[in-house]
Design a protein around this motif. Structure first.
Motif, PDB file in Angstrom:
ATOM      1  N   GLY A 196       0.773  -1.233   0.000  1.00 58.97           N
ATOM      2  CA  GLY A 196       0.000   0.000   0.000  1.00 58.97           C
ATOM      3  C   GLY A 196       0.800   1.276   0.000  1.00 58.97           C
ATOM      4  N   TYR A 197       2.113   1.188  -0.282  1.00 62.81           N
ATOM      5  CA  TYR A 197       2.928   2.402  -0.354  1.00 62.81           C
ATOM      6  C   TYR A 197       2.716   3.091  -1.703  1.00 62.81           C
ATOM      7  CZ  TYR A 197       5.545   1.249   3.869  1.00 62.81           C
ATOM      8  OH  TYR A 197       5.904   0.989   5.158  1.00 62.81           O
ATOM      9  N   ALA A 198       2.824   4.412  -1.673  1.00 60.57           N
ATOM     10  CA  ALA A 198       2.644   5.179  -2.902  1.00 60.57           C
ATOM     11  C   ALA A 198       3.781   4.923  -3.876  1.00 60.57           C
ATOM     12  CB  ALA A 198       2.556   6.668  -2.585  1.00 60.57           C
ATOM     13  N   ASP A 199       4.988   4.664  -3.350  1.00 56.54           N
ATOM     14  CA  ASP A 199       6.121   4.397  -4.223  1.00 56.54           C
ATOM     15  C   ASP A 199       7.197   3.625  -3.459  1.00 56.54           C
ATOM     16  OD1 ASP A 199       7.768   6.353  -2.763  1.00 56.54           O
ATOM     17  OD2 ASP A 199       6.560   7.860  -3.800  1.00 56.54           O
ATOM     18  N   GLN A 200       8.159   3.099  -4.194  1.00 58.85           N
ATOM     19  CA  GLN A 200       9.227   2.299  -3.604  1.00 58.85           C
ATOM     20  C   GLN A 200      10.090   3.122  -2.653  1.00 58.85           C
ATOM     21  OE1 GLN A 200      11.621   0.083  -6.428  1.00 58.85           O
ATOM     22  NE2 GLN A 200      13.372   0.065  -5.027  1.00 58.85           N
ATOM     23  N   ALA A 201      10.317   4.382  -2.961  1.00 58.25           N
ATOM     24  CA  ALA A 201      11.179   5.228  -2.125  1.00 58.25           C
ATOM     25  C   ALA A 201      10.598   5.392  -0.720  1.00 58.25           C
ATOM     26  CB  ALA A 201      11.362   6.597  -2.777  1.00 58.25           C
ATOM     27  N   HIS A 202       9.281   5.582  -0.654  1.00 52.78           N
ATOM     28  CA  HIS A 202       8.616   5.728   0.653  1.00 52.78           C
ATOM     29  C   HIS A 202       8.749   4.435   1.455  1.00 52.78           C
ATOM     30  CE1 HIS A 202       4.654   6.782   2.971  1.00 52.78           C
ATOM     31  NE2 HIS A 202       5.732   6.815   3.744  1.00 52.78           N
ATOM     32  N   PHE A 203       8.535   3.317   0.801  1.00 51.02           N
ATOM     33  CA  PHE A 203       8.688   2.011   1.452  1.00 51.02           C
ATOM     34  C   PHE A 203      10.110   1.826   1.971  1.00 51.02           C
ATOM     35  CE2 PHE A 203       9.926  -2.532   0.388  1.00 51.02           C
ATOM     36  CZ  PHE A 203       9.582  -3.033   1.635  1.00 51.02           C
ATOM     37  N   SER A 204      11.089   2.133   1.138  1.00 54.44           N
ATOM     38  CA  SER A 204      12.493   1.951   1.526  1.00 54.44           C
ATOM     39  C   SER A 204      12.852   2.813   2.725  1.00 54.44           C
ATOM     40  CB  SER A 204      13.410   2.278   0.345  1.00 54.44           C
ATOM     41  OG  SER A 204      13.210   1.354  -0.713  1.00 54.44           O
ATOM     42  N   ARG A 205      12.362   4.035   2.756  1.00 52.87           N
ATOM     43  CA  ARG A 205      12.645   4.927   3.894  1.00 52.87           C
ATOM     44  C   ARG A 205      12.045   4.369   5.178  1.00 52.87           C
ATOM     45  NH1 ARG A 205      11.571   9.058   0.135  1.00 52.87           N
ATOM     46  NH2 ARG A 205       9.432   9.259   0.915  1.00 52.87           N
ATOM     47  N   ASP A 206      10.780   3.936   5.117  1.00 50.93           N
ATOM     48  CA  ASP A 206      10.114   3.388   6.302  1.00 50.93           C
ATOM     49  C   ASP A 206      10.839   2.147   6.813  1.00 50.93           C
ATOM     50  OD1 ASP A 206       8.181   5.304   6.408  1.00 50.93           O
ATOM     51  OD2 ASP A 206       6.490   3.944   6.064  1.00 50.93           O
ATOM     52  N   PHE A 207      11.217   1.264   5.900  1.00 52.80           N
ATOM     53  CA  PHE A 207      11.850   0.006   6.296  1.00 52.80           C
ATOM     54  C   PHE A 207      13.219   0.275   6.929  1.00 52.80           C
ATOM     55  CE2 PHE A 207      13.994  -4.063   5.815  1.00 52.80           C
ATOM     56  CZ  PHE A 207      12.994  -4.966   6.151  1.00 52.80           C
ATOM     57  N   LYS A 208      14.001   1.163   6.332  1.00 53.73           N
ATOM     58  CA  LYS A 208      15.328   1.446   6.891  1.00 53.73           C
ATOM     59  C   LYS A 208      15.228   2.158   8.231  1.00 53.73           C
ATOM     60  CE  LYS A 208      19.920   3.193   5.961  1.00 53.73           C
ATOM     61  NZ  LYS A 208      20.869   3.766   4.980  1.00 53.73           N
ATOM     62  N   THR A 209      14.278   3.070   8.367  1.00 51.49           N
ATOM     63  CA  THR A 209      14.093   3.768   9.639  1.00 51.49           C
ATOM     64  C   THR A 209      13.768   2.775  10.753  1.00 51.49           C
ATOM     65  OG1 THR A 209      13.330   5.791   8.555  1.00 51.49           O
ATOM     66  CG2 THR A 209      12.709   5.488  10.863  1.00 51.49           C
ATOM     67  N   ALA A 210      12.940   1.771  10.434  1.00 55.27           N
ATOM     68  CA  ALA A 210      12.511   0.810  11.451  1.00 55.27           C
ATOM     69  C   ALA A 210      13.546  -0.256  11.747  1.00 55.27           C
ATOM     70  CB  ALA A 210      11.209   0.146  10.998  1.00 55.27           C
ATOM     71  N   THR A 211      14.302  -0.686  10.736  1.00 49.70           N
ATOM     72  CA  THR A 211      15.175  -1.849  10.900  1.00 49.70           C
ATOM     73  C   THR A 211      16.668  -1.540  10.867  1.00 49.70           C
ATOM     74  OG1 THR A 211      15.343  -2.376   8.535  1.00 49.70           O
ATOM     75  CG2 THR A 211      13.412  -3.229   9.729  1.00 49.70           C
ATOM     76  N   GLY A 212      17.026  -0.372  10.341  1.00 48.70           N
ATOM     77  CA  GLY A 212      18.440  -0.057  10.169  1.00 48.70           C
ATOM     78  C   GLY A 212      19.027  -0.625   8.896  1.00 48.70           C
ATOM     79  N   MET A 213      18.221  -1.323   8.093  1.00 53.42           N
ATOM     80  CA  MET A 213      18.647  -1.890   6.818  1.00 53.42           C
ATOM     81  C   MET A 213      17.710  -1.434   5.715  1.00 53.42           C
ATOM     82  SD  MET A 213      19.468  -5.885   7.827  1.00 53.42           S
ATOM     83  CE  MET A 213      18.089  -6.038   8.981  1.00 53.42           C
ATOM     84  N   THR A 214      18.223  -1.297   4.501  1.00 58.38           N
ATOM     85  CA  THR A 214      17.339  -1.051   3.375  1.00 58.38           C
ATOM     86  C   THR A 214      16.640  -2.367   3.028  1.00 58.38           C
ATOM     87  OG1 THR A 214      18.952  -1.618   1.673  1.00 58.38           O
ATOM     88  CG2 THR A 214      18.941   0.674   2.477  1.00 58.38           C
TER      89      THR A 214
END
Length: 271
Positions: free
Chosen positions: A241-259
């Protein structure tokens, strides 16, 4: 009860190549499933001077963990939980249900969000008993069974669950498992609650917000899909449900410390 397999569940961002520990897992008995999700018993041997850093995107629940070094009752962790394993040791853990936290504490779970207290404040005398059981052989299935019984006996007096406890378990399960619930409004509609009532309920019983539940479910789902190499990163972002891959990548890295790419490659390397 049979010994559970050492699988990698969605919350645990484990490096599959890390063979320094084993986790014994056991489910809850049927009559206690409204209060207890599972037991987990890690046993590790990390050669000095190495360390094994365990990263977990935890569930919206309280936990019990006893080791030779510490014994705690932990509230929900909103960010990434990190545990450093060193040398050879063990832990005895129990994961409770959303309903159990405030019943065990006797106060809102929000009072220990992102914190832990001494286990014996909640379960007096349990620490020494668990350590005595586990000391001789932390891989002993018989000791695991006796330890589980000690915890389960402390939960029996909390039964039967009241209506609010049943509601918070059902609500959390829906937020964790139903991919069609993508907003707080939809969660309110599903359980016929206004947003203010839902916020208060989640704060008191979970120590978390309804929006956190939905976002954490999405991160767990992302980790599952990345482990399975299920489609491109753009495909995963779209499914979640992300608008784009960049938004997803930012959220995932912020939460996990990994892209997302780093996490996918870590898991692919172990196949």
């Amino acid at each position: 009860m049979a010994r559970a397999a050492d699988d990698i569940e969605r919350a645990h961002l484990r490096d599959p190549s890390d063979r320094s520990f084993t986790i014994h897992r056991y489910g809850a008995p049927e009559h206690l499933r409204g209060l207890l999700r599972r037991f987990w018993i890690p046993v590790w041997d990390v050669p000095a001077p190495e360390q094994s850093v365990q990263k977990v995107l935890q569930y919206p629940v309280c936990l019990l963990i006893t080791t030779p070094a510490y014994s705690r009752f932990g509230g929900p962790t909103r960010g990434l939980s990190r545990t450093v394993l060193e040398g050879g040791s063990w832990g005895f853990g129990a994961m409770f249900t959303p309903a159990a936290g405030s019943l065990l504490l006797g106060r809102p779970v929000s009072t220990i969000t992102d914190q832990s207290i001494e286990l014996d404040e909640v379960f007096p005398g349990l620490t020494v008993k668990l350590r005595e059981l586990m000391a001789a052989d932390p891989d002993d299935i018989g000791a695991h069974a006796e330890g589980r019984t000690l915890v389960q006996e402390r939960l029996e007096p909390l039964l039967p669950l009241d209506e609010e406890s049943l509601l918070i378990n059902d609500l959390t399960e829906a937020a964790e498992t139903d991919l069609s619930i993508t907003s707080v409004v939809e969660l309110c509609r599903r359980f016929d609650l206004n947003e203010r009532s839902l916020q208060r309920l989640c704060n008191r019983r979970l120590g978390l917000t309804p929006l956190w539940l939905i976002r954490r479910r999405r991160l767990h789902e992302a980790a599952d899909r990345l482990r399975e190499s299920s489609g491109s990163l753009a495909d995963v972002a779209a499914v979640l449900g992300y608008a784009d891959q960049a938004h997803f990548s930012r959220d995932f890295k912020t939460a996990t410390g990994m892209t997302p790419g780093e996490f996918a490659r870590m898991n692919a390397a172990a196949d």
